[in-house]
Write a protein that holds these residues in place. Structure first.
Motif, mmCIF file in Angstrom:
data_model
loop_
_atom_site.group_PDB
_atom_site.id
_atom_site.type_symbol
_atom_site.label_atom_id
_atom_site.label_comp_id
_atom_site.label_asym_id
_atom_site.label_seq_id
_atom_site.Cartn_x
_atom_site.Cartn_y
_atom_site.Cartn_z
ATOM 1 N N VAL A 43 35.547 43.760 33.553
ATOM 2 C CA VAL A 43 36.648 44.712 33.450
ATOM 3 C C VAL A 43 37.965 44.140 33.943
ATOM 4 O O VAL A 43 39.011 44.782 33.795
ATOM 5 C CB VAL A 43 36.320 46.010 34.222
ATOM 6 C CG1 VAL A 43 35.206 46.778 33.532
ATOM 7 C CG2 VAL A 43 35.942 45.707 35.672
ATOM 8 N N TRP A 44 37.928 42.951 34.539
ATOM 9 C CA TRP A 44 39.184 42.368 35.021
ATOM 10 C C TRP A 44 39.001 40.882 35.256
ATOM 11 O O TRP A 44 37.951 40.439 35.727
ATOM 12 C CB TRP A 44 39.625 43.041 36.313
ATOM 13 C CG TRP A 44 40.894 42.470 36.899
ATOM 14 C CD1 TRP A 44 42.167 42.782 36.530
ATOM 15 C CD2 TRP A 44 41.001 41.483 37.942
ATOM 16 N NE1 TRP A 44 43.072 42.053 37.274
ATOM 17 C CE2 TRP A 44 42.373 41.251 38.154
ATOM 18 C CE3 TRP A 44 40.069 40.795 38.697
ATOM 19 C CZ2 TRP A 44 42.840 40.347 39.098
ATOM 20 C CZ3 TRP A 44 40.516 39.891 39.646
ATOM 21 C CH2 TRP A 44 41.902 39.669 39.836
ATOM 22 N N HIS A 45 40.029 40.110 34.884
ATOM 23 C CA HIS A 45 40.113 38.700 35.250
ATOM 24 C C HIS A 45 41.545 38.428 35.672
ATOM 25 O O HIS A 45 42.497 38.909 35.047
ATOM 26 C CB HIS A 45 39.747 37.784 34.079
ATOM 27 C CG HIS A 45 39.877 36.324 34.431
ATOM 28 N ND1 HIS A 45 41.058 35.629 34.311
ATOM 29 C CD2 HIS A 45 38.981 35.450 34.929
ATOM 30 C CE1 HIS A 45 40.879 34.382 34.720
ATOM 31 N NE2 HIS A 45 39.625 34.250 35.089
ATOM 32 N N GLY A 46 41.693 37.670 36.759
ATOM 33 C CA GLY A 46 43.027 37.326 37.220
ATOM 34 C C GLY A 46 43.062 35.922 37.781
ATOM 35 O O GLY A 46 42.032 35.367 38.170
ATOM 36 N N SER A 47 44.243 35.340 37.784
ATOM 37 C CA SER A 47 44.389 33.995 38.338
ATOM 38 C C SER A 47 45.805 33.788 38.853
ATOM 39 O O SER A 47 46.734 34.499 38.454
ATOM 40 C CB SER A 47 44.051 32.935 37.281
ATOM 41 O OG SER A 47 44.936 33.027 36.177
ATOM 42 N N ARG A 48 45.941 32.804 39.726
ATOM 43 C CA ARG A 48 47.237 32.383 40.252
ATOM 44 C C ARG A 48 47.225 30.868 40.334
ATOM 45 O O ARG A 48 46.186 30.252 40.618
ATOM 46 C CB ARG A 48 47.477 32.968 41.644
ATOM 47 C CG ARG A 48 47.472 34.485 41.685
ATOM 48 C CD ARG A 48 48.660 35.102 41.017
ATOM 49 N NE ARG A 48 49.882 34.944 41.813
ATOM 50 C CZ ARG A 48 51.065 35.416 41.442
ATOM 51 N NH1 ARG A 48 51.204 36.038 40.277
ATOM 52 N NH2 ARG A 48 52.120 35.249 42.222
ATOM 53 N N THR A 49 48.384 30.265 40.105
ATOM 54 C CA THR A 49 48.448 28.812 40.137
ATOM 55 C C THR A 49 49.828 28.358 40.573
ATOM 56 O O THR A 49 50.820 29.082 40.384
ATOM 57 C CB THR A 49 48.111 28.210 38.758
ATOM 58 O OG1 THR A 49 48.226 26.798 38.810
ATOM 59 C CG2 THR A 49 49.042 28.749 37.684
ATOM 60 N N CYS A 50 49.871 27.163 41.126
ATOM 61 C CA CYS A 50 51.152 26.594 41.524
ATOM 62 C C CYS A 50 51.845 25.877 40.371
ATOM 63 O O CYS A 50 52.984 25.417 40.517
ATOM 64 C CB CYS A 50 50.951 25.630 42.694
ATOM 65 S SG CYS A 50 49.910 24.205 42.309
ATOM 66 N N VAL A 51 51.177 25.768 39.240
ATOM 67 C CA VAL A 51 51.733 25.075 38.079
ATOM 68 C C VAL A 51 52.049 26.105 37.007
ATOM 69 O O VAL A 51 51.148 26.751 36.472
ATOM 70 C CB VAL A 51 50.762 24.017 37.526
ATOM 71 C CG1 VAL A 51 51.377 23.307 36.324
ATOM 72 C CG2 VAL A 51 50.378 23.014 38.607
ATOM 73 N N ASP A 52 53.322 26.268 36.693
ATOM 74 C CA ASP A 52 53.720 27.265 35.697
ATOM 75 C C ASP A 52 53.087 26.959 34.349
ATOM 76 O O ASP A 52 53.058 25.811 33.890
ATOM 77 C CB ASP A 52 55.246 27.287 35.547
ATOM 78 C CG ASP A 52 55.939 27.783 36.798
ATOM 79 O OD1 ASP A 52 55.278 28.482 37.591
ATOM 80 O OD2 ASP A 52 57.129 27.457 36.983
ATOM 81 N N GLY A 53 52.541 28.000 33.712
ATOM 82 C CA GLY A 53 52.018 27.854 32.363
ATOM 83 C C GLY A 53 50.625 27.284 32.280
ATOM 84 O O GLY A 53 50.130 27.034 31.177
ATOM 85 N N HIS A 54 49.971 27.064 33.416
ATOM 86 C CA HIS A 54 48.624 26.475 33.383
ATOM 87 C C HIS A 54 47.642 27.308 34.202
ATOM 88 O O HIS A 54 46.791 26.757 34.896
ATOM 89 C CB HIS A 54 48.661 25.039 33.908
ATOM 90 C CG HIS A 54 49.355 24.094 32.989
ATOM 91 N ND1 HIS A 54 48.733 23.515 31.912
ATOM 92 C CD2 HIS A 54 50.634 23.634 32.972
ATOM 93 C CE1 HIS A 54 49.588 22.731 31.281
ATOM 94 N NE2 HIS A 54 50.752 22.794 31.902
ATOM 95 N N ALA A 55 47.746 28.615 34.124
ATOM 96 C CA ALA A 55 46.844 29.473 34.887
ATOM 97 C C ALA A 55 45.422 29.360 34.348
ATOM 98 O O ALA A 55 45.206 29.372 33.131
ATOM 99 C CB ALA A 55 47.312 30.920 34.813
ATOM 100 N N PRO A 56 44.441 29.222 35.230
ATOM 101 C CA PRO A 56 43.052 29.146 34.766
ATOM 102 C C PRO A 56 42.602 30.463 34.157
ATOM 103 O O PRO A 56 43.050 31.544 34.569
ATOM 104 C CB PRO A 56 42.271 28.831 36.045
ATOM 105 C CG PRO A 56 43.139 29.322 37.152
ATOM 106 C CD PRO A 56 44.554 29.124 36.685
#
Length: 462
Positions: A43-56
């Motif tokens: 029901v949900w997937h989320g991610s955060r990354t330090c590299v713009d445009g390359h979120a897992p």
């Protein structure tokens, strides 16, 4: 109308994203990925990354470390269920020559074999498995490998799961990785879980404790230590595994054997009454709910999987950093957020499809001496006996072919409940492990051990 399992409210989704965003920022992880499953649906997937445009995304692999142990434990239980071994067997029976063969398979599964936590130096997680070509290189000298008498206490052991992996290979006649793929990954559709990284995958990093700079971590093939921590996986695949751990799957492991994995393997450590280790599974009690799963770490990676049966909610969290992010707590809090913001809606009550009048006649009050108890018929055609005030000894029972009942839990787990009848077929009493339960307190018409005083009940002046 969309069912509750198909979507989360916007406020819930924002709370989930806020939690992992906070964890990624405060823990200074290059990236984080997380997902939540409810009622068997993602029901949900989320991610955060330090590299713009390359979120897992849900298909990006992270290394899951000791979560691998749960897979290894499932393979051992499969061997047991096929009759190829018994968990009480000493290791020596199936894998001779290890030098620690007197420990049992059950002790190895539950980390109570008394073996050391780690392999001898050099640090096995950051060095090639080729440096440990044999089990003797994993275990070291007997004096070094044995920390406690077997069966006495829980002492987490990575070499113990290396031995279980070697056991699987010896019994199956195939590599651990091959057996894993054929017997778990393929049946469950976990096509993005593998011993080696497969693109797209995250890279592992260490972050300097006093500066915002990073150092790449090596991703070593662990060799013989693989069954303790080798695997790479994705949030989507681990949620499939969570669904299996919730209910079992006859293609992999029956529900009864999965339930066995969740039972305590050893008593909790002193002062640690909120959690224990089963057979390849960690169980923790927090905020009134029981979470089942495992955590994992290897240099450059942290992972956690938790499932709450009461709420039918599972959560996975990954970070590609050696330390700093409490992923176990994060995954647990993702479960909390969904369970508390959108409580599980119970299934509608429905009457039984048919009436078993003989069982129905057994329901109602029964007395152990003068203590009132209530016997209920459960929806699965079992019986449940509980003290009327809710405190004390109680249990659920399942029917046997011979007309008796076996206790499933509580004080009477494994004990036999018998319905004792008179010559005319009427019920005289219930016998539960020699305890007599009657329809009236100390019923003079029933076969109460020691008999009932002929004067009956009386007042103070009688």
């Amino acid at each position: 109308m969309t069912s509750p399992a198909e979507q989360l409210l916007p406020g819930t989704q924002r709370a989930l994203l806020h939690r992992i965003a906070t964890a990624q920022a405060e823990g200074r992880s290059p990236s984080m990925a997380a997902a939540v499953q409810r009622q068997g649906q993602v029901v949900w997937h989320g991610s955060r990354t330090c590299v713009d445009g390359h979120a897992p995304d849900a298909d990006t692999q992270y290394r899951i470390g000791s979560l691998t142990k749960t897979f290894t434990a499932v393979l051992v239980l499969r061997l047991r269920d096929e009759g190829l071994l018994d968990l009480a067997d000493p290791l020596e029976k199936h894998l001779p020559g290890t030098g620690v063969g007197d420990v049992s398979l059950h002790q190895l599964l539950g980390h109570s074999a008394g073996l050391g936590a780690e392999a001898p130096a050099p640090w096995w997680e950051r060095t090639p498995g080729s440096l440990r070509p044999g089990l003797a290189d994993v275990l070291g000298e007997r004096e070094q490998s044995t920390m406690h008498p077997p069966g006495r206490r829980h002492h987490y052991s990575n070499p113990g799961y290396t031995l279980l992996g070697a056991l699987i290979e010896a019994v199956r006649g195939a590599s651990w990785a091959e057996v894993l793929r054929n017997e778990i990954l393929e049946p469950l559709g976990m096509h993005r879980t593998s011993p080696q990284a497969q693109a797209p995958h995250a890279g592992g990093w260490a972050v300097h404790p006093w500066a915002d700079v990073m150092l790449p971590e090596p991703a070593e093939d662990l060799g013989l230590m693989a069954p303790a921590g080798q695997l790479w996986s994705t949030t989507a695949d681990l949620l499939r595994f969570a669904a299996f751990l919730a209910e079992g799957d006859d293609r992999v492991l029956a529900a009864a054997s999965v339930a066995e994995m969740k039972e305590p393997a050893t008593p909790p450590e002193t002062g640690d009454w909120d959690g224990y280790y089963g057979l390849g599974l960690q169980v923790v009690r927090r905020k009134g709910r029981t979470l089942i799963g495992h955590t994992g770490s290897l240099p450059g990676f942290l992972a956690a999987l938790w499932f709450s049966a009461e709420d039918d909610v599972a959560a996975v969290a990954f970070a590609n950093v050696t330390s700093g992010v409490p992923v176990g707590e994060v995954a647990a809090e993702l479960v909390d957020i969904v369970a508390e913001a959108e409580p599980r809606i119970p299934e509608p009550w429905r009457p039984l499809p048919e009436v078993d009048r003989e069982l129905l006649a057994l329901t109602g009050p029964w007395y152990w001496g003068a203590r009132p108890n209530v016997l209920r018929l459960t929806p699965d055609r079992g019986l449940e006996l509980q003290p009327l005030n809710g405190r004390g000894r109680g249990a659920r029972f399942t029917a046997r072919p011979d007309g008796t009942w076996t206790g499933l839990d509580g004080y009477y787990a494994g004990e036999t409940l018998r319905v004792v009848r008179n010559d005319d077929g009427s019920v005289d009493h219930l016998d539960l492990g020699s305890f007599v339960f009657t329809r009236e307190p100390y019923d003079p018409a029933a076969a109460v051990p020691g008999g009932v005083d002929e004067g009956g009940w009386r007042g103070l002046g009688s």
